[in-house]
Design a protein around this motif. Structure first.
Motif, mmCIF file in Angstrom:
data_model
loop_
_atom_site.group_PDB
_atom_site.id
_atom_site.type_symbol
_atom_site.label_atom_id
_atom_site.label_comp_id
_atom_site.label_asym_id
_atom_site.label_seq_id
_atom_site.Cartn_x
_atom_site.Cartn_y
_atom_site.Cartn_z
ATOM 1 N N MET A 1 0.834 -1.181 0.000
ATOM 2 C CA MET A 1 0.000 0.000 0.000
ATOM 3 C C MET A 1 0.880 1.247 0.000
ATOM 4 N N SER A 2 1.259 1.714 -1.165
ATOM 5 C CA SER A 2 2.129 2.878 -1.255
ATOM 6 C C SER A 2 1.372 4.173 -1.003
ATOM 7 N N ASP A 3 0.052 4.164 -1.184
ATOM 8 C CA ASP A 3 -0.757 5.350 -1.008
ATOM 9 C C ASP A 3 -0.680 5.807 0.447
ATOM 10 N N LYS A 4 -0.298 7.079 0.674
ATOM 11 C CA LYS A 4 -0.197 7.622 2.029
ATOM 12 C C LYS A 4 -1.548 7.580 2.739
ATOM 13 N N ARG A 5 -2.611 7.655 1.955
ATOM 14 C CA ARG A 5 -3.933 7.583 2.569
ATOM 15 C C ARG A 5 -4.122 6.253 3.278
ATOM 16 N N ALA A 6 -3.583 5.195 2.702
ATOM 17 C CA ALA A 6 -3.715 3.863 3.292
ATOM 18 C C ALA A 6 -3.052 3.801 4.659
ATOM 19 N N GLU A 7 -1.920 4.449 4.794
ATOM 20 C CA GLU A 7 -1.221 4.451 6.085
ATOM 21 C C GLU A 7 -2.029 5.185 7.143
ATOM 22 N N ARG A 8 -2.621 6.314 6.769
ATOM 23 C CA ARG A 8 -3.418 7.072 7.728
ATOM 24 C C ARG A 8 -4.661 6.285 8.150
ATOM 25 N N ILE A 9 -5.294 5.633 7.201
ATOM 26 C CA ILE A 9 -6.490 4.852 7.516
ATOM 27 C C ILE A 9 -6.127 3.672 8.407
ATOM 28 N N ALA A 10 -5.032 2.993 8.108
ATOM 29 C CA ALA A 10 -4.603 1.853 8.922
ATOM 30 C C ALA A 10 -4.363 2.283 10.371
ATOM 31 N N ASP A 11 -3.742 3.437 10.571
ATOM 32 C CA ASP A 11 -3.507 3.940 11.921
ATOM 33 C C ASP A 11 -4.828 4.269 12.619
ATOM 34 N N PHE A 12 -5.778 4.821 11.857
ATOM 35 C CA PHE A 12 -7.061 5.235 12.430
ATOM 36 C C PHE A 12 -7.869 4.037 12.934
ATOM 37 N N CYS B 1 -15.966 5.221 10.718
ATOM 38 C CA CYS B 1 -15.156 4.030 10.998
ATOM 39 C C CYS B 1 -15.453 2.902 10.010
ATOM 40 N N ALA B 2 -16.732 2.665 9.737
ATOM 41 C CA ALA B 2 -17.094 1.588 8.811
ATOM 42 C C ALA B 2 -16.526 1.864 7.421
ATOM 43 N N ALA B 3 -16.620 3.106 6.970
ATOM 44 C CA ALA B 3 -16.059 3.468 5.662
ATOM 45 C C ALA B 3 -14.552 3.254 5.654
ATOM 46 N N ALA B 4 -13.892 3.605 6.762
ATOM 47 C CA ALA B 4 -12.438 3.454 6.841
ATOM 48 C C ALA B 4 -12.026 1.979 6.809
ATOM 49 N N VAL B 5 -12.754 1.134 7.527
ATOM 50 C CA VAL B 5 -12.422 -0.298 7.548
ATOM 51 C C VAL B 5 -12.575 -0.904 6.158
ATOM 52 N N LEU B 6 -13.673 -0.586 5.474
ATOM 53 C CA LEU B 6 -13.887 -1.133 4.139
ATOM 54 C C LEU B 6 -12.869 -0.579 3.149
ATOM 55 N N ALA B 7 -12.589 0.721 3.232
ATOM 56 C CA ALA B 7 -11.585 1.325 2.349
ATOM 57 C C ALA B 7 -10.217 0.688 2.583
ATOM 58 N N HIS B 8 -9.878 0.440 3.837
ATOM 59 C CA HIS B 8 -8.599 -0.204 4.169
ATOM 60 C C HIS B 8 -8.488 -1.565 3.489
ATOM 61 N N THR B 9 -9.557 -2.331 3.501
ATOM 62 C CA THR B 9 -9.548 -3.651 2.860
ATOM 63 C C THR B 9 -9.319 -3.530 1.359
ATOM 64 N N LEU B 10 -10.025 -2.607 0.730
ATOM 65 C CA LEU B 10 -9.876 -2.431 -0.714
ATOM 66 C C LEU B 10 -8.479 -1.943 -1.071
ATOM 67 N N MET B 11 -7.915 -1.087 -0.237
ATOM 68 C CA MET B 11 -6.581 -0.571 -0.518
ATOM 69 C C MET B 11 -5.518 -1.648 -0.298
ATOM 70 N N GLU B 12 -5.765 -2.559 0.636
ATOM 71 C CA GLU B 12 -4.858 -3.693 0.807
ATOM 72 C C GLU B 12 -4.886 -4.598 -0.424
ATOM 73 N N ILE B 13 -6.069 -4.806 -0.985
ATOM 74 C CA ILE B 13 -6.169 -5.587 -2.216
ATOM 75 C C ILE B 13 -5.413 -4.893 -3.341
ATOM 76 N N ASP B 14 -5.548 -3.560 -3.385
ATOM 77 C CA ASP B 14 -4.891 -2.730 -4.393
ATOM 78 C C ASP B 14 -5.222 -3.188 -5.810
ATOM 79 N N PRO B 15 -6.518 -3.265 -6.148
ATOM 80 C CA PRO B 15 -6.896 -3.698 -7.496
ATOM 81 C C PRO B 15 -6.427 -2.697 -8.544
#
Length: 313
Positions: A1-12, A260-274
């Motif tokens: 997950m190179s996207d900086k947004r992914a790091e912030r969401i993971a921390d959140f 929080c729910a949006a962040a958890v789902l977004a985190h999953t999609l960003m981990e997949i990195d389609p």
């Protein structure tokens, strides 16, 4: 997950994650009123950002056509499942999302194993399936009301004291099977306090437009509050795994729960990195040929870039 947004969401969302192997006690470990220092006035903008991110990654998920996502939402009555779905998924393409609400099983469903009706509603690759209540009902409601086991027509001898541990193992293995085959399982428990549930029940009674959402059965289930808290705590302890962890979302503040729910789902999609598929060199040449042909069809004086022209419809 190179996207900086992914790091912030993971921390959140890290404080919401149930560490695999940990022993959970809801009342001790998770505060339903936690809000991570945020203020309600910041909620709309944060939710819009999350919804926009979900829309972006959902489109990529569909184009990639390799992974699917199963979002399991669990909560007690008035926990906010419907509102979470409505707000969090407000910006995604409805063609790529399927919502299934699981209620009392039908006679046909009872003629199959307890996971059958959930397996039937799994997503295809490129899709997101939302389970409004999920297969975890089989170790929650059925556990608090074990008389429901009789209706499941289980073979004689399968009602032993180890039935819940056995079901935890079966569910974990099923989710591992799904994950290994490209279907990510996202699990969110909306953690509501007893006092906030009481307040929401009163609102459903006082407001005529909300009367339809309330039933006497809700109050009967409320009397089993402590039983449900124990069942949820044991479920979270036994089924939060490395491949499908649970996230306990504080639900007393609806605005924060939706972020929080949006962040958890977004985190999953960003981990997949389609990724959008690469059409290849030959296909790209064909696209250029087609583009030139379409450009030659343009009326005299028309702009070369069709995206700057006004829509004539």
């Amino acid at each position: 997950m190179s996207d900086k947004r992914a790091e912030r969401i993971a921390d959140f969302i890290e404080p919401l994650r149930v560490r695999p192997g940990s022993k959970v006690r809801l009342g001790r470990d998770f505060d339903p009123r936690f809000k991570a220092g945020l203020k309600k006035r910041d909620g709309p903008e944060l939710l819009r950002t999350g919804v926009s991110l979900l829309a972006e990654y959902q489109e990529r998920l569909a184009a990639h056509d390799t992974y699917g996502v199963v979002l399991c939402l669990q909560a007690l009555d008035a926990g906010g499942k419907d509102g979470t779905i409505r707000h969090v998924m407000s910006g995604v393409n409805p063609q790529g999302v399927r919502v299934s609400s699981f209620k009392v099983p039908s006679s046909e469903e009872l003629d199959h194993d307890y996971l059958w009706r959930y397996a039937r509603r799994l997503p295809a690759r490129g899709e997101i399936a939302i389970f409004n209540r999920s297969h975890y009902e089989e170790v929650l409601v059925v556990r608090v009301h074990p008389e429901n086991l009789i209706r499941q027509k289980l073979p004689e001898g399968s009602f032993g004291p180890d039935i819940w541990d056995r079901r935890y193992r079966e569910i974990n293995r099923w989710e591992r099977y799904l994950t290994d085959n490209g279907f990510k399982v996202v699990k969110i428990f909306l953690n509501l306090s007893k006092e906030e549930q009481r307040t929401r029940f009163l609102k459903r009674i006082d407001l005529p437009e909300k009367n339809w959402k309330f039933s006497a059965a809700d109050v009967r289930e409320r009397r089993r509050w402590d039983d449900y808290q124990r069942a949820f705590s044991e479920m979270l302890s036994a089924t939060s795994t490395r491949w499908a962890p649970w996230y306990v979302v504080p639900a007393d503040r609806k605005w924060f729960a939706r972020i929080c729910a949006a962040a958890v789902l977004a985190h999953t999609l960003m981990e997949i990195d389609p990724q959008y598929p690469d059409v290849g060199e030959e296909a790209r040449k064909d696209l250029l040929v087609t583009k030139r042909a379409l450009e030659r069809e343009a009326p005299a004086g028309a702009r070369a870039d069709p995206y700057t022209a006004r829509d004539s419809t």
